[in-house]
Write a protein that holds these residues in place. Sequence first.
Motif, PDB file in Angstrom:
ATOM      1  N   ILE A  29       0.882  -1.174   0.000  1.00  0.00           N
ATOM      2  CA  ILE A  29       0.000   0.000   0.000  1.00  0.00           C
ATOM      3  C   ILE A  29       0.915   1.218   0.000  1.00  0.00           C
ATOM      4  O   ILE A  29       1.618   1.469   0.968  1.00  0.00           O
ATOM      5  CB  ILE A  29      -0.924   0.041   1.245  1.00  0.00           C
ATOM      6  N   ASN A  30       0.941   1.952  -1.094  1.00  0.00           N
ATOM      7  CA  ASN A  30       1.758   3.156  -1.222  1.00  0.00           C
ATOM      8  C   ASN A  30       0.976   4.336  -0.666  1.00  0.00           C
ATOM      9  O   ASN A  30       0.089   4.865  -1.333  1.00  0.00           O
ATOM     10  CB  ASN A  30       2.093   3.413  -2.703  1.00  0.00           C
ATOM     11  N   ASN A  31       1.305   4.760   0.549  1.00  0.00           N
ATOM     12  CA  ASN A  31       0.526   5.802   1.210  1.00  0.00           C
ATOM     13  C   ASN A  31       1.386   6.971   1.694  1.00  0.00           C
ATOM     14  O   ASN A  31       0.887   7.868   2.341  1.00  0.00           O
ATOM     15  CB  ASN A  31      -0.246   5.193   2.386  1.00  0.00           C
ATOM     16  N   ALA A  32       2.672   6.974   1.387  1.00  0.00           N
ATOM     17  CA  ALA A  32       3.515   8.096   1.812  1.00  0.00           C
ATOM     18  C   ALA A  32       3.216   9.292   0.929  1.00  0.00           C
ATOM     19  O   ALA A  32       3.136   9.167  -0.293  1.00  0.00           O
ATOM     20  CB  ALA A  32       4.988   7.725   1.714  1.00  0.00           C
ATOM     21  N   GLY A  33       3.046  10.441   1.540  1.00  0.00           N
ATOM     22  CA  GLY A  33       2.775  11.633   0.740  1.00  0.00           C
ATOM     23  C   GLY A  33       2.890  12.895   1.561  1.00  0.00           C
ATOM     24  O   GLY A  33       2.740  12.878   2.781  1.00  0.00           O
ATOM     25  N   VAL A  34       3.178  13.981   0.858  1.00  0.00           N
ATOM     26  CA  VAL A  34       3.269  15.298   1.489  1.00  0.00           C
ATOM     27  C   VAL A  34       2.495  16.299   0.643  1.00  0.00           C
ATOM     28  O   VAL A  34       2.221  16.061  -0.534  1.00  0.00           O
ATOM     29  CB  VAL A  34       4.733  15.771   1.638  1.00  0.00           C
ATOM     30  N   MET A  35       2.157  17.419   1.270  1.00  0.00           N
ATOM     31  CA  MET A  35       1.435  18.491   0.582  1.00  0.00           C
ATOM     32  C   MET A  35       2.122  19.811   0.867  1.00  0.00           C
ATOM     33  O   MET A  35       2.658  20.005   1.964  1.00  0.00           O
ATOM     34  CB  MET A  35      -0.014  18.538   1.043  1.00  0.00           C
ATOM     35  N   SER A  84      -5.696  10.740  -4.980  1.00  0.00           N
ATOM     36  CA  SER A  84      -6.593  11.702  -4.327  1.00  0.00           C
ATOM     37  C   SER A  84      -7.584  12.233  -5.348  1.00  0.00           C
ATOM     38  O   SER A  84      -7.280  12.291  -6.552  1.00  0.00           O
ATOM     39  CB  SER A  84      -5.775  12.873  -3.763  1.00  0.00           C
ATOM     40  N   THR A  85      -8.731  12.677  -4.855  1.00  0.00           N
ATOM     41  CA  THR A  85      -9.655  13.380  -5.747  1.00  0.00           C
ATOM     42  C   THR A  85      -9.033  14.695  -6.225  1.00  0.00           C
ATOM     43  O   THR A  85      -9.493  15.273  -7.200  1.00  0.00           O
ATOM     44  CB  THR A  85     -11.005  13.665  -5.054  1.00  0.00           C
ATOM     45  N   ARG A  86      -7.958  15.120  -5.584  1.00  0.00           N
ATOM     46  CA  ARG A  86      -7.234  16.322  -6.028  1.00  0.00           C
ATOM     47  C   ARG A  86      -6.569  16.113  -7.383  1.00  0.00           C
ATOM     48  O   ARG A  86      -6.089  17.056  -7.995  1.00  0.00           O
ATOM     49  CB  ARG A  86      -6.175  16.728  -5.005  1.00  0.00           C
ATOM     50  N   ALA A  87      -6.508  14.889  -7.854  1.00  0.00           N
ATOM     51  CA  ALA A  87      -5.978  14.636  -9.202  1.00  0.00           C
ATOM     52  C   ALA A  87      -6.916  15.186 -10.267  1.00  0.00           C
ATOM     53  O   ALA A  87      -6.497  15.461 -11.386  1.00  0.00           O
ATOM     54  CB  ALA A  87      -5.768  13.139  -9.416  1.00  0.00           C
ATOM     55  N   THR A  94      -2.681  24.535  -4.661  1.00  0.00           N
ATOM     56  CA  THR A  94      -2.340  23.127  -4.421  1.00  0.00           C
ATOM     57  C   THR A  94      -1.766  22.473  -5.687  1.00  0.00           C
ATOM     58  O   THR A  94      -1.919  21.274  -5.891  1.00  0.00           O
ATOM     59  CB  THR A  94      -3.578  22.344  -3.944  1.00  0.00           C
ATOM     60  N   GLU A  95      -1.099  23.248  -6.500  1.00  0.00           N
ATOM     61  CA  GLU A  95      -0.612  22.757  -7.799  1.00  0.00           C
ATOM     62  C   GLU A  95       0.326  21.556  -7.682  1.00  0.00           C
ATOM     63  O   GLU A  95       0.182  20.576  -8.420  1.00  0.00           O
ATOM     64  CB  GLU A  95       0.065  23.895  -8.578  1.00  0.00           C
ATOM     65  N   ALA A  96       1.294  21.626  -6.808  1.00  0.00           N
ATOM     66  CA  ALA A  96       2.254  20.522  -6.686  1.00  0.00           C
ATOM     67  C   ALA A  96       1.547  19.240  -6.238  1.00  0.00           C
ATOM     68  O   ALA A  96       1.792  18.162  -6.785  1.00  0.00           O
ATOM     69  CB  ALA A  96       3.380  20.892  -5.719  1.00  0.00           C
ATOM     70  N   TYR A  97       0.672  19.354  -5.256  1.00  0.00           N
ATOM     71  CA  TYR A  97      -0.048  18.188  -4.759  1.00  0.00           C
ATOM     72  C   TYR A  97      -0.952  17.601  -5.841  1.00  0.00           C
ATOM     73  O   TYR A  97      -0.955  16.385  -6.071  1.00  0.00           O
ATOM     74  CB  TYR A  97      -0.860  18.574  -3.524  1.00  0.00           C
ATOM     75  N   ALA A  98      -1.716  18.471  -6.530  1.00  0.00           N
ATOM     76  CA  ALA A  98      -2.610  18.002  -7.589  1.00  0.00           C
ATOM     77  C   ALA A  98      -1.822  17.307  -8.694  1.00  0.00           C
ATOM     78  O   ALA A  98      -2.207  16.235  -9.171  1.00  0.00           O
ATOM     79  CB  ALA A  98      -3.415  19.168  -8.158  1.00  0.00           C
ATOM     80  N   ALA A  99      -0.698  17.901  -9.096  1.00  0.00           N
ATOM     81  CA  ALA A  99       0.135  17.293 -10.136  1.00  0.00           C
ATOM     82  C   ALA A  99       0.664  15.935  -9.680  1.00  0.00           C
ATOM     83  O   ALA A  99       0.688  14.971 -10.458  1.00  0.00           O
ATOM     84  CB  ALA A  99       1.288  18.224 -10.494  1.00  0.00           C
ATOM     85  N   SER A 100       1.061  15.848  -8.423  1.00  0.00           N
ATOM     86  CA  SER A 100       1.601  14.575  -7.930  1.00  0.00           C
ATOM     87  C   SER A 100       0.529  13.499  -7.891  1.00  0.00           C
ATOM     88  O   SER A 100       0.780  12.339  -8.240  1.00  0.00           O
ATOM     89  CB  SER A 100       2.245  14.755  -6.552  1.00  0.00           C
ATOM     90  N   LYS A 101      -0.673  13.859  -7.490  1.00  0.00           N
ATOM     91  CA  LYS A 101      -1.739  12.858  -7.412  1.00  0.00           C
ATOM     92  C   LYS A 101      -2.215  12.459  -8.807  1.00  0.00           C
ATOM     93  O   LYS A 101      -2.555  11.294  -9.043  1.00  0.00           O
ATOM     94  CB  LYS A 101      -2.893  13.366  -6.542  1.00  0.00           C
ATOM     95  N   GLY A 102      -2.217  13.395  -9.746  1.00  0.00           N
ATOM     96  CA  GLY A 102      -2.493  13.040 -11.140  1.00  0.00           C
ATOM     97  C   GLY A 102      -1.438  12.086 -11.674  1.00  0.00           C
ATOM     98  O   GLY A 102      -1.742  11.131 -12.403  1.00  0.00           O
ATOM     99  N   GLY A 103      -0.189  12.325 -11.294  1.00  0.00           N
ATOM    100  CA  GLY A 103       0.897  11.440 -11.690  1.00  0.00           C
ATOM    101  C   GLY A 103       0.726  10.043 -11.128  1.00  0.00           C
ATOM    102  O   GLY A 103       0.980   9.047 -11.818  1.00  0.00           O
ATOM    103  N   ILE A 104       0.281   9.956  -9.887  1.00  0.00           N
ATOM    104  CA  ILE A 104       0.057   8.645  -9.266  1.00  0.00           C
ATOM    105  C   ILE A 104      -1.057   7.895  -9.986  1.00  0.00           C
ATOM    106  O   ILE A 104      -0.942   6.691 -10.240  1.00  0.00           O
ATOM    107  CB  ILE A 104      -0.238   8.785  -7.757  1.00  0.00           C
ATOM    108  N   SER A 105      -2.113   8.595 -10.337  1.00  0.00           N
ATOM    109  CA  SER A 105      -3.218   7.942 -11.053  1.00  0.00           C
ATOM    110  C   SER A 105      -2.753   7.405 -12.403  1.00  0.00           C
ATOM    111  O   SER A 105      -3.084   6.273 -12.782  1.00  0.00           O
ATOM    112  CB  SER A 105      -4.382   8.919 -11.233  1.00  0.00           C
ATOM    113  N   ALA A 106      -1.964   8.187 -13.141  1.00  0.00           N
ATOM    114  CA  ALA A 106      -1.452   7.736 -14.439  1.00  0.00           C
ATOM    115  C   ALA A 106      -0.444   6.605 -14.259  1.00  0.00           C
ATOM    116  O   ALA A 106      -0.451   5.627 -15.018  1.00  0.00           O
ATOM    117  CB  ALA A 106      -0.819   8.910 -15.190  1.00  0.00           C
ATOM    118  N   LEU A 107       0.423   6.731 -13.272  1.00  0.00           N
ATOM    119  CA  LEU A 107       1.412   5.697 -12.993  1.00  0.00           C
ATOM    120  C   LEU A 107       0.728   4.370 -12.674  1.00  0.00           C
ATOM    121  O   LEU A 107       1.205   3.297 -13.070  1.00  0.00           O
ATOM    122  CB  LEU A 107       2.294   6.137 -11.822  1.00  0.00           C
ATOM    123  N   THR A 108      -0.403   4.435 -11.992  1.00  0.00           N
ATOM    124  CA  THR A 108      -1.128   3.225 -11.603  1.00  0.00           C
ATOM    125  C   THR A 108      -1.512   2.389 -12.813  1.00  0.00           C
ATOM    126  O   THR A 108      -1.237   1.192 -12.856  1.00  0.00           O
ATOM    127  CB  THR A 108      -2.372   3.585 -10.770  1.00  0.00           C
TER     128      THR A 108
END
Length: 191
Positions: A29-35, A84-87, A94-108
């Motif tokens: 479970i990949n759950n490490a994250g920062v905002m 995150s729904t922030r994707a 929240t640009e950095a966080y949104a970009a990172s969560k979008g990246g995680i969704s695509a990476l998945t």
Amino acid sequence: IKTDVKQEKDIQRLMSFAVEHCKTIDILINNAGVMCTASPYELTVDEWDHVLHTNVRGTFLCAREAARYIKENPNGGSIVNISSTRATMSEPHTEAYAASKGGISALTHALAVSFSQDHITVNSISPGWIETKDEKSLREIDHQQHPSNRVGTPKDIVKACFYLTDEDNQFVNGTDLVIDGGMTRKMIYAD
């Protein structure tokens, strides 16, 4: 074991330690994250890199290193990335966080395809508002924003992790499961 998920060697040591003590890795479970909340006019490159390297790079490195062990299991295993729904929706600054969560969704979905021959499912969960601190501080209006009539709890995410990692559930692969009490489906109009 203390691990900086931005550091490849730390993650390799973590996975090796897990296998040494547990004999195998079946689930990650990949759950490490920062905002970081900052105006895009003021967001520094170092702040941007810290969020993206922790959230996306860390997710990739953990998935890659865990998969090296998971693929050795006769029945494979599962990886769940916490996005995150922030994707797909944002609040200001929240640009950095949104970009990172979008990246995680695509990476998945990319990892799901790449790891499929090794019988490793890869899915993500996109939580909405999950109260992790003080549920008693929530107001009635906080709950009423959700079609489910309540703010989420960590238990809601845990149950989804159990679902996505169940070994009888290998047909769910490469998907993003939104768990937000219906909040992203509710249209809101200002009077």
